[in-house]
Design a protein around this motif. Structure first.
Motif, PDB file in Angstrom:
ATOM      1  N   UNK A   1       0.895  -1.085   0.166  1.00  0.00           N
ATOM      2  CA  UNK A   1       0.073  -0.056   0.084  1.00  0.00           C
ATOM      3  C   UNK A   1       0.931   1.493   0.115  1.00  0.00           C
ATOM      4  N   UNK A   2       0.347   2.286  -0.211  1.00  0.00           N
ATOM      5  CA  UNK A   2       0.831   3.805  -0.214  1.00  0.00           C
ATOM      6  C   UNK A   2       1.370   4.051   1.117  1.00  0.00           C
ATOM      7  N   UNK A   3       2.223   4.903   1.241  1.00  0.00           N
ATOM      8  CA  UNK A   3       2.877   5.358   2.604  1.00  0.00           C
ATOM      9  C   UNK A   3       2.092   6.139   3.735  1.00  0.00           C
ATOM     10  N   UNK A   4       0.721   6.314   3.248  1.00  0.00           N
ATOM     11  CA  UNK A   4       0.229   7.229   4.029  1.00  0.00           C
ATOM     12  C   UNK A   4      -1.274   6.503   4.433  1.00  0.00           C
ATOM     13  N   UNK A   5      -1.057   5.436   5.002  1.00  0.00           N
ATOM     14  CA  UNK A   5      -2.088   4.432   5.646  1.00  0.00           C
ATOM     15  C   UNK A   5      -2.692   5.127   6.660  1.00  0.00           C
ATOM     16  N   UNK A   6      -2.122   6.206   7.391  1.00  0.00           N
ATOM     17  CA  UNK A   6      -2.876   6.869   8.571  1.00  0.00           C
ATOM     18  C   UNK A   6      -3.992   7.671   7.806  1.00  0.00           C
ATOM     19  N   UNK A   7      -4.017   8.015   6.726  1.00  0.00           N
ATOM     20  CA  UNK A   7      -5.275   8.734   6.234  1.00  0.00           C
ATOM     21  C   UNK A   7      -6.200   7.734   5.820  1.00  0.00           C
ATOM     22  N   UNK A   8      -7.563   7.686   6.399  1.00  0.00           N
ATOM     23  CA  UNK A   8      -8.554   6.628   5.740  1.00  0.00           C
ATOM     24  C   UNK A   8      -9.367   7.096   4.569  1.00  0.00           C
ATOM     25  N   UNK A   9      -8.345   6.744   3.446  1.00  0.00           N
ATOM     26  CA  UNK A   9      -8.958   7.125   2.021  1.00  0.00           C
ATOM     27  C   UNK A   9      -9.809   5.938   1.674  1.00  0.00           C
ATOM     28  N   UNK A  10     -10.780   6.259   0.648  1.00  0.00           N
ATOM     29  CA  UNK A  10     -11.213   5.198   0.025  1.00  0.00           C
ATOM     30  C   UNK A  10     -10.315   4.424  -1.286  1.00  0.00           C
ATOM     31  N   UNK A  11      -9.091   4.953  -1.279  1.00  0.00           N
ATOM     32  CA  UNK A  11      -8.195   4.095  -2.362  1.00  0.00           C
ATOM     33  C   UNK A  11      -7.898   2.679  -1.770  1.00  0.00           C
ATOM     34  N   UNK A  12      -8.523   1.698  -1.819  1.00  0.00           N
ATOM     35  CA  UNK A  12      -8.482   0.693  -1.050  1.00  0.00           C
ATOM     36  C   UNK A  12      -8.234  -0.822  -2.106  1.00  0.00           C
ATOM     37  N   UNK A  13      -7.810  -0.273  -3.201  1.00  0.00           N
ATOM     38  CA  UNK A  13      -7.518  -1.749  -3.892  1.00  0.00           C
ATOM     39  C   UNK A  13      -6.418  -2.729  -3.470  1.00  0.00           C
ATOM     40  N   UNK A  14      -5.482  -2.160  -2.742  1.00  0.00           N
ATOM     41  CA  UNK A  14      -4.702  -3.256  -2.305  1.00  0.00           C
ATOM     42  C   UNK A  14      -5.332  -3.897  -1.131  1.00  0.00           C
ATOM     43  N   UNK A  15      -6.275  -3.293  -0.287  1.00  0.00           N
ATOM     44  CA  UNK A  15      -6.936  -3.987   0.533  1.00  0.00           C
ATOM     45  C   UNK A  15      -7.987  -4.929   0.209  1.00  0.00           C
ATOM     46  N   UNK A  16      -8.658  -4.668  -1.174  1.00  0.00           N
ATOM     47  CA  UNK A  16      -9.534  -5.501  -1.683  1.00  0.00           C
ATOM     48  C   UNK A  16      -8.981  -6.661  -2.271  1.00  0.00           C
ATOM     49  N   UNK A  17      -7.809  -6.542  -2.634  1.00  0.00           N
ATOM     50  CA  UNK A  17      -7.160  -7.841  -3.176  1.00  0.00           C
ATOM     51  C   UNK A  17      -6.707  -8.813  -2.275  1.00  0.00           C
ATOM     52  N   UNK A  18      -6.234  -8.090  -0.874  1.00  0.00           N
ATOM     53  CA  UNK A  18      -5.887  -8.856  -0.064  1.00  0.00           C
ATOM     54  C   UNK A  18      -7.076  -9.564   0.604  1.00  0.00           C
ATOM     55  N   UNK A  19      -8.172  -9.029   0.830  1.00  0.00           N
ATOM     56  CA  UNK A  19      -9.170  -9.681   1.367  1.00  0.00           C
ATOM     57  C   UNK A  19      -9.775 -10.690   0.434  1.00  0.00           C
ATOM     58  N   UNK A  20      -9.484 -10.460  -0.845  1.00  0.00           N
ATOM     59  CA  UNK A  20      -9.790 -11.683  -1.843  1.00  0.00           C
ATOM     60  C   UNK A  20      -9.123 -12.829  -1.599  1.00  0.00           C
ATOM     61  N   UNK A  21      -7.882 -12.588  -1.419  1.00  0.00           N
ATOM     62  CA  UNK A  21      -6.880 -13.402  -1.254  1.00  0.00           C
ATOM     63  C   UNK A  21      -7.388 -14.338  -0.089  1.00  0.00           C
ATOM     64  N   UNK A  22      -7.711 -13.612   0.955  1.00  0.00           N
ATOM     65  CA  UNK A  22      -8.270 -14.458   2.447  1.00  0.00           C
ATOM     66  C   UNK A  22      -9.376 -15.092   2.043  1.00  0.00           C
ATOM     67  N   UNK A  23     -10.284 -14.596   1.282  1.00  0.00           N
ATOM     68  CA  UNK A  23     -11.576 -15.301   0.892  1.00  0.00           C
ATOM     69  C   UNK A  23     -11.293 -16.677   0.334  1.00  0.00           C
ATOM     70  N   UNK A  24     -10.441 -16.427  -0.710  1.00  0.00           N
ATOM     71  CA  UNK A  24     -10.236 -17.704  -1.521  1.00  0.00           C
ATOM     72  C   UNK A  24      -9.440 -18.773  -0.647  1.00  0.00           C
ATOM     73  N   UNK A  25      -8.755 -18.249   0.364  1.00  0.00           N
ATOM     74  CA  UNK A  25      -7.962 -19.389   1.086  1.00  0.00           C
ATOM     75  C   UNK A  25      -9.055 -19.954   2.404  1.00  0.00           C
ATOM     76  N   UNK A  26     -10.030 -19.316   2.279  1.00  0.00           N
ATOM     77  CA  UNK A  26     -11.142 -19.871   3.260  1.00  0.00           C
ATOM     78  C   UNK A  26     -10.921 -18.983   4.692  1.00  0.00           C
ATOM     79  N   UNK A  27     -10.293 -17.867   4.539  1.00  0.00           N
ATOM     80  CA  UNK A  27      -9.933 -17.108   5.700  1.00  0.00           C
ATOM     81  C   UNK A  27     -10.772 -16.037   6.088  1.00  0.00           C
ATOM     82  N   UNK A  28     -10.848 -15.279   6.977  1.00  0.00           N
ATOM     83  CA  UNK A  28     -11.730 -14.077   7.302  1.00  0.00           C
ATOM     84  C   UNK A  28     -10.874 -12.743   7.008  1.00  0.00           C
TER      85      UNK A  28
END
Length: 287
Positions: free
Chosen positions: A142-169
């Motif tokens: 992710x970018x270097x300002x994760x302290x800002x709660x921005x809607x730019x969440x594509x890396x988070x989306x991909x990480x969540x999908x990785x979790x879901x594909x692995x049967x994780x939460x």
């Protein structure tokens, strides 16, 4: 009556609510958001979320769309119109509508604001907590300002999908030094082998979690040992317990990391205790 959304000064049926095609939140992710947990129709950790919203907007030079008092009234009205007692209130504020250009609009534009409210099945979330969840790890990208709660969440989306594909939460990001930073939508915690609670400090590239902050108050009141110190995935796998925190997950026990059981492979007693104490605090202080 169906769900209702608030968009730029008006309430509308959820399915008919819309923003302009040149809204900078849609075009450029030039926007921030906040999420409040709702207990009995009231906003949990309200002060902390307002403070973080104001900070995120300030960091991006986006003005508050209205006063905090007025925003509180609008949020509560959105909750009332949706008849939600237990759930989540989502707020998004973008820089506004302007012809697409990477630079800020030359002429000032009014911020755009959207509010939606959704119900949560508390019985289902308690059942999940009683069972515990799994997490997987993924490289921090992710970018270097994760302290800002921005809607730019594509890396988070991909990480969540990785979790879901692995049967994780959830997915935990791991930085170049091998330390866990945080989850895709939560803060990460362990109870290490010495019985000390550990979570990453906010000087690292993590969000200043509001649930995290409130839980720290609970931890201090209970006289528990806490280290704001990084840990590795291996530390988590050999820990006594692990859990995550966030407005959606509250305090949620983690029972496996990358398929390896944590502790006894079931929710630990401290995580369950902290969940109970946090919920009690959240309910008592909600507005």
């Amino acid at each position: 009556m169906g769900r209702v959304a608030y968009v730029n000064g008006r309430f509308a049926r959820h399915g008919e609510a819309m923003v302009h095609i040149e809204d900078r939140g849609y075009q450029l992710s030039d926007a921030v958001y906040e999420v409040w947990a709702l207990f009995d129709g009231r906003l949990s950790d309200a002060e902390g979320h307002f403070v973080r919203l104001e900070r995120s907007l300030s960091e991006l030079s986006i003005p508050m769309p209205m006063s905090r008092r007025a925003l509180t009234l609008v949020l509560k009205e959105a909750v009332r119109r949706n008849r939600v007692r237990e759930g989540l209130a989502y707020l998004q504020v973008s820089r506004g509508v302007a012809p697409r250009d990477h630079a800020f609009p030359k002429a000032p534009v009014a911020p755009s604001m959207v509010i939606t409210v959704s119900a949560v099945d508390r019985a289902a979330t308690e059942a999940r907590a009683a069972k515990g969840v799994g997490v997987v790890t993924t490289p921090e990208n992710r970018w270097g300002r994760c302290d800002i709660k921005t809607v730019a969440l594509l890396p988070n989306v991909l990480a969540k999908q990785k979790a879901r594909a692995a049967g994780a939460y959830e997915a935990w990001f791991v930085d170049e030094l091998g330390f866990v930073t945080e989850g895709a939508s939560s803060n990460a915690w362990i109870v290490d082998r010495d019985g000390r609670l550990r979570t990453r400090d906010t000087n690292a590239n993590i969000l200043r979690g509001i649930t995290r902050r409130t839980l720290m108050e609970v931890i201090a009141e209970e006289g528990l040992a806490l280290d704001e110190r990084p840990f590795t995935p291996d530390d988590a796998k050999t820990a006594r317990e692990a859990f995550i925190t966030g407005a959606g997950s509250l305090v949620l026990p983690v029972v496996s990391v990358d398929g390896t059981p944590v502790g006894e492979g079931r929710p630990g007693p401290l995580a369950l205790k902290l969940r109970r104490l946090y919920i009690e605090r959240a309910k008592a202080t909600a507005v």
